[in-house]
Design an enzyme around this catalytic site. Structure first.
Site, PDB file in Angstrom:
ATOM      1  N   ASP A   1       0.870  -1.167   0.000  1.00 44.65           N
ATOM      2  CA  ASP A   1       0.000   0.000   0.000  1.00 44.65           C
ATOM      3  C   ASP A   1       0.906   1.216   0.000  1.00 44.65           C
ATOM      4  O   ASP A   1       1.907   1.261   0.715  1.00 44.65           O
ATOM      5  CB  ASP A   1      -0.877  -0.018   1.252  1.00 44.65           C
ATOM      6  CG  ASP A   1      -1.911   1.097   1.249  1.00 44.65           C
ATOM      7  OD1 ASP A   1      -1.852   1.951   0.345  1.00 44.65           O
ATOM      8  OD2 ASP A   1      -2.759   1.115   2.153  1.00 44.65           O
TER       9      ASP A   1
ATOM     10  N   ASP B   1      -6.896  -4.658   5.350  1.00 43.86           N
ATOM     11  CA  ASP B   1      -5.821  -5.476   4.774  1.00 43.86           C
ATOM     12  C   ASP B   1      -5.784  -6.889   5.350  1.00 43.86           C
ATOM     13  O   ASP B   1      -4.955  -7.704   4.925  1.00 43.86           O
ATOM     14  CB  ASP B   1      -4.460  -4.811   5.029  1.00 43.86           C
ATOM     15  CG  ASP B   1      -4.332  -3.469   4.342  1.00 43.86           C
ATOM     16  OD1 ASP B   1      -4.796  -3.350   3.197  1.00 43.86           O
ATOM     17  OD2 ASP B   1      -3.777  -2.539   4.947  1.00 43.86           O
TER      18      ASP B   1
ATOM     19  N   ASP C   1      -1.470  -2.481   6.924  1.00 38.97           N
ATOM     20  CA  ASP C   1      -1.556  -2.206   8.354  1.00 38.97           C
ATOM     21  C   ASP C   1      -2.968  -1.935   8.841  1.00 38.97           C
ATOM     22  O   ASP C   1      -3.164  -1.607  10.008  1.00 38.97           O
ATOM     23  CB  ASP C   1      -0.669  -1.015   8.716  1.00 38.97           C
ATOM     24  CG  ASP C   1      -1.044   0.245   7.940  1.00 38.97           C
ATOM     25  OD1 ASP C   1      -1.993   0.180   7.132  1.00 38.97           O
ATOM     26  OD2 ASP C   1      -0.383   1.284   8.125  1.00 38.97           O
TER      27      ASP C   1
ATOM     28  N   ASN D   1      27.137 -42.113  12.121  1.00 39.48           N
ATOM     29  CA  ASN D   1      25.997 -41.249  11.808  1.00 39.48           C
ATOM     30  C   ASN D   1      25.882 -40.088  12.793  1.00 39.48           C
ATOM     31  O   ASN D   1      25.593 -38.944  12.412  1.00 39.48           O
ATOM     32  CB  ASN D   1      24.713 -42.088  11.812  1.00 39.48           C
ATOM     33  CG  ASN D   1      23.509 -41.285  11.366  1.00 39.48           C
ATOM     34  OD1 ASN D   1      23.452 -40.817  10.239  1.00 39.48           O
ATOM     35  ND2 ASN D   1      22.535 -41.133  12.253  1.00 39.48           N
TER      36      ASN D   1
END
Length: 903
Positions: free
Chosen positions: A359, A649, A645, A738
């Site tokens: 935005d 939104d 914000d 391992n």
């Protein structure tokens, strides 16, 4: 109540709305186009309101007025969802098998990793599932409702009830500051101004009027006789008929997806595929290896334990730790840049993000208004316009707006001296949303004479007005002609010239206000027409314009993002002209732009194509922002970030792969966001993308390297088991090898990545990993088999009596191969020559290799059944690994040539 909808109320709207949203649209539009009397029939109410009994029955039938109707999962459901993951199941099985093989340390480590992974996932899901509940908190208030009471003679009463008890058919009374508890068809209104920012994202206000019938072509959010749930009264008052509540309101339909689970991303799906592939390999390979070992040793118990050890060795046990350490390291680094990461997995998504939707307000712009022009009615600069605008703002006693601050700052910084101290204010007419202007009445000090402008200052009292251009023109009857020094009648042609100039400035993204003044020889002391009499017969002076400039850092940050393959799209509720001007100044292309109303009339295919091409999308509603994000994800196959914000939104924030909000944003937006910026600065996101690429690269290094090494090692063990009369390694030796190998990989999160890798978005390819293993796994096996052949034919170690020597040699070669393979996989360049790993990785490799070489010569090695090795064997290993790096580099170059990437 939807059943009352007339047949002609359905709209032929090809926009991609959901069925529920289409029904709500049609219902509200139908009532907006209906007479008030017919509206009462639709909702089965009366002009007196509902009776208390009828309202109670409707509440029982329809339920409480809760905007988002979700059954949020309990904590144990969230825990089960976090726990049931293929990789967690594999680790638990491997831990169990480790305990059966008496490898308690390995088993405990794997269980700890499972609990860590489950705990992080549970914490994220728990917070996300509760975010939608914040929306209902916006409406918690007492509502004034008109109800009728009495059995014989009914009396109208206005009572206060909780917003949750509002039902369709209620008549509500509202005044400034009130929130609408549902969708409302206005019955009466007086100077009603409403803020719809929670739905549209626009900071402006909307005038609402009850006594009108809407046109069928009017967009939903522009209806004048309807107010929506969640919007608020700025000024004025009135009454309204509640037509929809709860989940049937417009706000509920657009926010109905909140609290639902996000779609699984490619990285998560990739990990699941890896988990399933490992299960398949285990089911196939482990029984075969166990049977082969049993055929050679005829010891069933030992063979089963050996098979379990192979299964443990096949599992990349450090994957949860490596991934979480990678993400945590990135989160700590981003926190230093004033960027809080709420969900660790978001950092990986940042590395794959290729589109950022933003935005413009406060992100691309400074959110600080500056003054640009002060001009007369014909567009020429005029100091008198600035002087009177300055005096108006200077003597304003209400809280100064950014507009007033901009006017004062412009005058001071440009050296104008208007001697405000020689004036004093008599009275102020404050701004309101009906008049959309404010005025001050000032007079000259009698001790001072200001004769610069001649006859205009013969009087000592002035009314100075500034405000919305249309409103200032409406109270002006004269216009100042600077050249002739006289005031002329304001003609329709003059109005047209002024409005045309204002439109030109607005198209350039500027906000335009008008300035007017008049001499006031006498001041009306009181009376209902006092303000209207003062603000009449004004002399129109000219225009002043304002602009919210783009941030200096925005253009550079957008350029850096574009350089890294992240395209920016602006999704805003503001006007298209303003968005275009800002985008041009920060370097965003404006060749293809569109608006929400334009998108709403497109077919599905056209909609997706418009979203793909457009870089600026203006005048969007929350639902349209959501659809744009989803179109980019599903049709465009992009990884999408969204920066917002506001409450408007929330939908897009939750749907985006990377939801970004700011610390000053709405609580709902912050709850739904994955990342919170403590400052609105795109440079922080540039840093986040870099950390995401680094995290992604190091994670992929471990996944590819461990799978190549583990699968190659298992293939080698299987082949060796087929041709010798004993196990290539005992279960204890295999598990020790391992464990040491896994321990050495802890340093991977501190490694660096190639510059080329960090320049482009890095996603997960479903087909790439198997292909990568098929190309590189056999390279490891070739040299493991070479070791096997060397031991068998050079040292003739193929009998049971030679098993201790064979175990020692295979133990060291296997460990060194797995420790060194990271340097081959981590870069597309030649390791150690063109590119060197970070010092933690180099130190880890040296340490683990040294420990592995020393173990056979130590007392621990004797306990494990290992023995000292001749020096000639280590000479062979040097030649072996030189051959491995040479062949591996050739395979790497061919692979990159064919597939155009490495990691």
């Amino acid at each position: 109540w939807f059943s009352c909808l007339p047949n002609n109320a359905e709209e032929n709207n090809a926009g991609p709305r959901s069925e529920a949203e289409e029904r709500v649209h049609s219902w509200i539009q139908a009532l907006a186009r209906s007479e008030k009397s017919l509206t009462f029939e639709y909702v089965q109410s009366t002009e007196r309101g509902l009776s208390f009994k009828e309202a109670e029955m409707r509440l029982l039938e329809g339920g409480q007025n809760i905007p988002i109707d979700h059954n949020f999962p309990s904590w144990w459901q969230l825990w089960c969802n976090a726990f049931i993951h293929p990789f967690n199941i594999i680790l638990i099985i491997m831990a169990t098998l480790s305990f059966l093989a008496s490898d308690n340390a390995n088993g405990i480590i794997m269980l700890i990793l499972v609990m860590l992974s489950v705990g992080i996932r549970f914490h994220q899901d728990y917070n996300s599932s509760r975010a939608a509940m914040k929306l209902s908190e916006l409406l918690r208030s007492q509502i004034r409702v008109q109800r009728c009471a009495g059995k014989v003679i009914q009396t109208e009463l206005v009572v206060q009830i909780d917003y949750r008890d509002i039902v369709p058919g209620d008549i509500i009374h509202f005044s400034p500051g009130d929130l609408f508890p549902g969708d409302v068809r206005l019955l009466t209104s007086k100077d009603l101004i409403v803020s719809q920012s929670s739905l549209t994202g626009e900071s402006g206000t909307t005038e609402k009027v009850a006594d009108m019938i809407e046109d069928p072509s009017t967009p939903l959010l522009e209806l004048k006789n309807v107010c929506f749930m969640g919007t608020s009264v700025v000024s004025g008052c009135g009454t309204g008929l509640v037509i929809s509540t709860g989940s049937r309101t417009y706000m509920s339909t657009i926010f109905s997806t909140m609290g639902q689970e996000k779609h699984t991303d490619a990285f998560e799906n990739g990990l699941r595929c890896v988990s399933y592939a490992l299960v398949c390999i285990m089911v196939l390979v482990v029984p075969i290896i166990s049977l082969s070992d049993y055929y050679a040793s005829h010891n069933l118990g030992e063979s089963v334990i050996f098979g379990i050890s192979v299964a443990v060795a096949l599992t990349p046990q450090m994957l949860p730790l490596i991934v979480n350490t990678n993400l945590a390291k990135g989160a700590i680094t981003m926190a230093k840049d004033r960027c809080i990461v709420k969900r660790l997995s978001t950092i990986q998504h940042m590395g794959a993000m290729d589109i950022l939707c933003i935005d413009k307000t406060g992100t691309l712009t400074t959110n600080r208004i500056i003054m640009v022009h002060h001009m007369d009615s014909w567009g020429f600069p005029n100091e008198r316009v600035l002087r009177f605008a300055f005096l108006n703002s200077y003597f304003k006693t209400e809280a100064n707006s950014p507009i007033d601050d901009a006017i004062l700052a412009y005058a001071y910084t440009n050296g104008y001296r208007f001697q405000a101290s020689k004036w004093r204010m008599i009275e102020e007419i404050p701004f309101d949303f009906v008049r959309r202007r404010m005025s001050v009445i000032i007079e000259r000090d009698l001790d001072s004479i200001w004769d610069e402008q001649g006859s205009y200052f013969d009087t000592t009292k002035y009314v100075i007005t500034k405000g919305a251009l249309e409103e200032v023109l409406s109270i002006s009857t004269l216009i100042e002609d600077v050249d002739k020094g006289v005031n002329l009648t304001l003609t329709p042609k003059d109005r047209e010239v002024v409005l045309q100039k204002s439109e030109e400035l607005s198209n350039d993204g500027l906000r335009v206000l008008g300035v007017a003044m008049k001499r006031a020889n006498t001041i009306i002391k009181s009376g209902p027409t006092k303000y209207s009499a003062l603000e009449s017969d004004m002399v129109f002076l000219g225009l002043i314009s304002f602009y919210d400039p783009p941030k200096n850092s925005a253009k550079q940050a957008l350029w850096q993002l574009a350089e890294k393959g992240v395209k920016a799209k602006v999704l805003t509720g503001d006007s298209l002209s303003l968005a275009i001007k800002v985008c041009k100044e920060v370097g965003i292309r404006t060749t293809h732009v569109t608006t929400g109303p334009d998108l709403d009339i497109l077919e599905h295919t056209e909609f997706h194509e418009a979203v793909r091409r457009a870089t600026v999308l203006a005048h969007l509603t929350p639902t349209q922002k959501l659809r744009v994000v989803q179109s980019l994800q599903k049709v465009g196959n992009h990884v999408v970030g969204f920066l917002g914000d506001g409450i408007n939104d929330s939908l897009a924030l939750e749907a985006a792969d990377v939801g970004i909000s700011v610390d000053s944003g709405a609580s709902v937006a912050k709850d739904l966001a994955d990342i919170i910026l403590l400052e609105k600065d795109l440079n922080v996101l540039v840093s986040g993308v870099e950390h995401g690429r680094l995290t992604n690269g190091n994670t992929m290094k471990y996944i590819k390297m461990s799978l190549v090494a583990n699968i190659g090692s298992i293939i080698s063990l299987f082949i060796a088991t087929m041709f010798i009369q004993f196990e290539p390694l005992s279960p204890r030796q295999l598990l020790t090898q391992n464990f040491l190998y896994n321990l050495g990989q802890i340093a991977i999160p501190w490694d660096k990545v190639d510059d080329r890798y960090a320049k482009v978005p890095q996603g997960w390819s479903a087909t790439e990993l198997p292909v990568f293993i098929l190309w590189n796994g056999p390279v490891c096996s070739i040299f493991d088999i070479g070791t096997f052949l060397f031991l068998r034919f050079y040292y003739e170690a193929d009998q049971v009596s030679d098993s201790e020597f064979f175990h020692s040699a295979w133990f060291i070669e296997g460990l060194l191969m797995q420790a060194l393979i990271i340097h081959m996989i981590r870069t597309e360049k030649i390791p150690f020559i063109q590119d060197m790993a970070s010092w933690p990785v180099v130190f880890s490799t040296i340490t683990i290799s040294a420990v592995g070489i020393m173990i056979p010569f130590s007392p621990i090695g004797k306990l494990m059944g290992l023995m000292n090795l001749p020096l000639s064997y280590f000479g062979f290993l040097v030649v072996l690994f030189l051959g491995y790096f040479s062949l591996g580099q050739v395979v790497k170059r061919i692979y990159i040539l064919i597939y155009k990437r490495w990691l």
